[in-house]
Motif scaffolding. Structure first.
Motif, short mmCIF file in Angstrom:
data_model
loop_
_atom_site.label_atom_id
_atom_site.label_comp_id
_atom_site.label_asym_id
_atom_site.label_seq_id
_atom_site.Cartn_x
_atom_site.Cartn_y
_atom_site.Cartn_z
N ILE A 57 0.85 -1.18 0.00
CA ILE A 57 0.00 0.00 0.00
C ILE A 57 0.89 1.23 0.00
O ILE A 57 1.92 1.26 0.66
N ASP A 58 0.47 2.23 -0.76
CA ASP A 58 1.24 3.47 -0.85
C ASP A 58 2.70 3.14 -1.15
O ASP A 58 3.00 2.51 -2.13
N ASP A 59 3.61 3.58 -0.26
CA ASP A 59 5.02 3.33 -0.50
C ASP A 59 5.57 2.31 0.48
O ASP A 59 6.68 2.44 0.98
N VAL A 60 4.78 1.29 0.77
CA VAL A 60 5.19 0.22 1.68
C VAL A 60 5.33 -1.06 0.86
O VAL A 60 4.51 -1.37 0.02
N TRP A 61 6.39 -1.80 1.16
CA TRP A 61 6.71 -2.99 0.39
C TRP A 61 6.79 -4.20 1.29
O TRP A 61 7.12 -4.09 2.46
N SER A 62 6.49 -5.37 0.74
CA SER A 62 6.68 -6.61 1.49
C SER A 62 7.95 -7.27 1.00
O SER A 62 8.24 -7.28 -0.19
N VAL A 63 8.71 -7.82 1.94
CA VAL A 63 9.95 -8.50 1.57
C VAL A 63 9.58 -9.74 0.77
O VAL A 63 8.77 -10.56 1.21
N GLY A 64 10.15 -9.89 -0.42
CA GLY A 64 9.78 -10.99 -1.29
C GLY A 64 10.82 -12.09 -1.33
O GLY A 64 11.97 -11.93 -0.94
N ARG A 65 10.39 -13.26 -1.79
CA ARG A 65 11.27 -14.40 -2.04
C ARG A 65 12.07 -14.82 -0.81
O ARG A 65 13.24 -15.15 -0.91
N GLU A 66 11.46 -14.77 0.33
CA GLU A 66 12.20 -15.17 1.52
C GLU A 66 12.45 -16.68 1.49
O GLU A 66 11.57 -17.46 1.17
N GLN A 67 13.67 -17.09 1.84
CA GLN A 67 14.02 -18.48 1.97
C GLN A 67 14.27 -18.73 3.46
O GLN A 67 15.33 -18.39 3.98
N PRO A 68 13.30 -19.32 4.14
CA PRO A 68 13.36 -19.40 5.60
C PRO A 68 14.61 -20.05 6.16
O PRO A 68 15.06 -19.69 7.25
#
Length: 309
Positions: free
Chosen positions: A81-92
């Motif tokens: 949303i807006d200028d907030v990002w979710s961290v992608g492609r996480e390898q646990p």
């Protein structure tokens, strides 16, 4: 100043009614100058126990990130949303080595906010490293070799190949759009015969904090160099330098030695402080003073990221 072993971020917790309403009220009582001064002094501030819901996050970020950076041309993240990002492609199962956000680019945020939407079952704390301590722990010989800066090199294919295509990286199918963007960033680039693009930029290995005047280790050498990417990067190591999706050298193109990358990683590991997560927590970081990363985790871990100058 406290030693790195005893340092922790400043924890701000509820004092009254709690909830996001109390946090927004308390943040609203601080001027931007007061917030900047506090963050410079503490380097990191953790807002815990307010159980910030996703639909209130924007109101909180408006107060800690007053001039958020837009998200265009950020291939590793997904718009939220807006200028907030979710961290992608996480390898646990893999740790993310500490780094300063966007330190390999032509411009970087002065502060970042990390928001825990979903806390992992186990593990997954954010790691932080004080860049001044990291720099001081490196040998004088290494610091002198890196003084002119480092050269980050990327090869982006035309749709088929290892790594990311240029269309995905720049969120466009038009070469003109890519060229206009790159021309304003001090980046060297050339289109290749196979339709890909080769990109090279020199950036500092060390920067001076704009407020404190402290010199800090500020680069992503250990993340871009094959020696720092771990055994899972065998394919990248087997490719020619021109075909690697990412590579890094000294500013003049000279090779960075494996033992230098090892020293950089080991120095960071000795200075790392772990910051655990709870659902609804928010962590504000001085992106120049501190590098950040992540420990391995189990379960689901969803962290949102916002940035500001």
């Amino acid at each position: 100043m406290a030693s790195q072993e005893s340092w922790t971020p400043l924890d701000i917790e509820p004092e009254g009614v709690g909830g996001p309403e109390e946090l927004i009220e308390r943040l609203g009582a601080m001027t931007p100058a007061e917030m900047s001064r506090l963050l410079t002094e503490e380097k990191a501030i953790a807002f815990r126990g307010f159980d910030i819901p996703a639909d209130t996050l924007d109101d909180v970020l408006d107060r800690v990130l007053p001039h958020r950076i837009g998200g265009a041309l950020r291939p590793a993240r997904e718009r939220y949303i807006d200028d907030v990002w979710s961290v992608g492609r996480e390898q646990p199962h893999m740790a993310v080595r500490p780094y300063n956000e966007m330190s390999s680019t032509h411009a970087w945020p002065g502060r970042i906010a990390l928001y825990c939407h979903t806390a992992p079952a186990t593990g997954g704390p954010t790691m932080v490293v004080d860049g001044a301590i990291w720099l001081a722990s490196l040998t004088l010989e290494l610091r002198e070799r890196f003084a002119p800066g480092v050269r980050y090199v990327r090869y982006l294919h035309d749709g088929v190949g290892f790594g990311v295509s240029w269309q995905r990286a720049f969120v466009t199918t038009r070469r003109d759009d890519v060229e206009v963007f790159l021309d304003g960033t001090g980046t060297e680039w050339r289109w290749t015969a196979d339709g890909g693009i080769h990109i090279s930029r020199v950036r500092p290995a060390v920067v001076t904090h704009p407020v404190t005047g402290a010199d800090v280790w500020f680069n992503q050498v250990h993340r871009w160099h094959p020696a720092g990417r771990g055994p899972g990067d065998v394919l990248s190591r087997s490719l020619s330098a021109d075909q690697r999706p990412w590579n890094v050298t000294l500013a003049d193109g000279s090779a960075i030695l494996t033992e230098e990358v090892t020293q950089i990683c080991e120095s960071a590991a000795r200075a790392t402080v772990d910051i655990p997560w709870g659902r609804g927590d928010l962590l504000l970081l001085d992106n120049v003073a501190l590098a950040h990363g992540r420990r391995p985790f189990t379960g689901t871990r969803r962290v949102r990221v916002g940035m500001a100058h």
